[in-house]
Design a protein around this motif. Structure first.
Motif, PDB file in Angstrom:
ATOM      1  N   ASP A  38      32.034   3.106 -34.578  1.00 18.65           N
ATOM      2  CA  ASP A  38      31.716   2.481 -33.291  1.00 18.65           C
ATOM      3  C   ASP A  38      31.261   3.529 -32.273  1.00 18.65           C
ATOM      4  O   ASP A  38      30.236   3.359 -31.595  1.00 18.65           O
ATOM      5  CB  ASP A  38      32.942   1.736 -32.752  1.00 18.65           C
ATOM      6  N   GLU A  42      27.394   4.114 -30.871  1.00 18.81           N
ATOM      7  CA  GLU A  42      27.133   4.166 -29.426  1.00 18.81           C
ATOM      8  C   GLU A  42      26.361   5.436 -29.050  1.00 18.81           C
ATOM      9  O   GLU A  42      25.390   5.390 -28.279  1.00 18.81           O
ATOM     10  CB  GLU A  42      28.464   4.107 -28.656  1.00 18.81           C
ATOM     11  N   GLU A  45      22.668   5.382 -30.604  1.00 15.02           N
ATOM     12  CA  GLU A  45      21.764   4.456 -29.915  1.00 15.02           C
ATOM     13  C   GLU A  45      21.191   5.093 -28.657  1.00 15.02           C
ATOM     14  O   GLU A  45      20.032   4.861 -28.301  1.00 15.02           O
ATOM     15  CB  GLU A  45      22.508   3.168 -29.574  1.00 15.02           C
ATOM     16  N   ARG A  46      21.997   5.896 -27.995  1.00 19.67           N
ATOM     17  CA  ARG A  46      21.560   6.574 -26.761  1.00 19.67           C
ATOM     18  C   ARG A  46      20.922   7.926 -27.064  1.00 19.67           C
ATOM     19  O   ARG A  46      20.009   8.369 -26.359  1.00 19.67           O
ATOM     20  CB  ARG A  46      22.785   6.759 -25.849  1.00 19.67           C
TER      21      ARG A  46
END
Length: 276
Positions: A38, A42, A45-46
């Motif tokens: 997770d 996160e 993705e950034r």
């Protein structure tokens, strides 16, 4: 965690992201838990460059170990913050060029020694694993399992690859490196790679926020701050440079510095200059 996920080793918290397991996730490994996936998702993705940065760092490590074993004649390696075992681990690269080279792996994440001991169970004569913390350099240098494998009266290569950025300024990282350096004999080497925060400061700041929720805080540093870790050492050419540029292999994957945010280098401990 699914019903099919093996129970974690004693002392391992599967619900808090781990720096070692996050790195394994970036590399495409499977030794991680839902909390790591997770947090890693996160971050990716950034910051999709984390994938290329992790791979570039592994290639840097392989080139450093190959140089040390094949060209510098080093036969002892102390890999601090080794992380979870993956392809082409230090002992595999070193022994490919110098059969019998001795390697001690060190990490403070209890999942790492558990996995590493299983991998290395058949080679106790040339490999050792120790659970110890970089913040305690004396504890590393005096650890009985490390002492069993490493003779500090002879040259040794200390590898701190992508680990010093997990020491904040409050952990006194320069003093830690100096203490390790002072425990080595002339002819020894120290290799460092470190996340730098000048190429993309906003994204590194986001990384620091996410890692603050993990088992290890993170602090990026400037090019000049990373070079400070090599104080008292003679730099091996080409010096402290972006990790993809250090003795680059033309036939291996390459990521430019804007896709691999890290500086790295190798320094040699030379004998003191005689006083005239």
């Amino acid at each position: 965690m699914s019903d099919h996920t093996p129970a974690p080793p004693t002392g391992v918290d599967p619900h808090t992201p781990s720096a070692a397991r996050l790195y394994d996730f970036y590399l495409g490994g499977k030794d991680n838990y839902a909390a790591d996936r997770d947090a890693g998702t996160e971050l990716l993705e950034r910051i999709p460059e984390l994938h290329s940065t992790a791979h570039a760092n592994r290639y840097f490590l392989r080139r450093v170990v190959r140089y040390l074993a094949a060209e510098a004649g080093v036969r002892q390696f102390l890999d601090i913050g080794s992380g979870l075992p993956t392809q082409d681990n230090v002992h595999q690269v070193a022994q490919r060029h110098a059969p019998g080279a001795r390697v001690a792996y060190v990490d403070n994440d209890p999942i790492v020694p558990a996995h590493a001991r299983a991998l290395l169970a058949g080679d106790p004569a040339t490999t050792a694993v120790a659970e110890a913390d970089l913040r305690d350099p004396a504890g590393i240098l005096d650890h009985p399992e490390i002492r069993r494998m490493i003779d500090f009266t002879r040259p040794v290569a200390v590898l701190m690859i992508a680990v010093l950025h997990f020491l904040t300024d409050d952990d006194h990282p320069y003093e830690v490196v100096a203490a390790l350096r002072d425990g080595l004999c002339p002819g020894s080497y120290i290799a460092v790679s470190h996340l730098e925060n000048e190429t993309s400061p906003e994204r590194v700041a986001f990384m620091e926020q996410v890692y603050a929720r993990s088992s290890a805080t993170l602090q990026g540093r400037s090019h000049a701050e990373i070079r400070r870790f090599f104080t008292g050492l003679e730099a091996v050419e080409p010096g402290v440079v972006p990790i993809s540029e250090w003795r680059r292999d033309p036939d291996k994957p390459y990521w430019p510095p804007e896709q691999a945010w890290g500086d790295g280098g190798l320094g040699r401990l030379t004998p003191p200059t005689p006083k005239s």
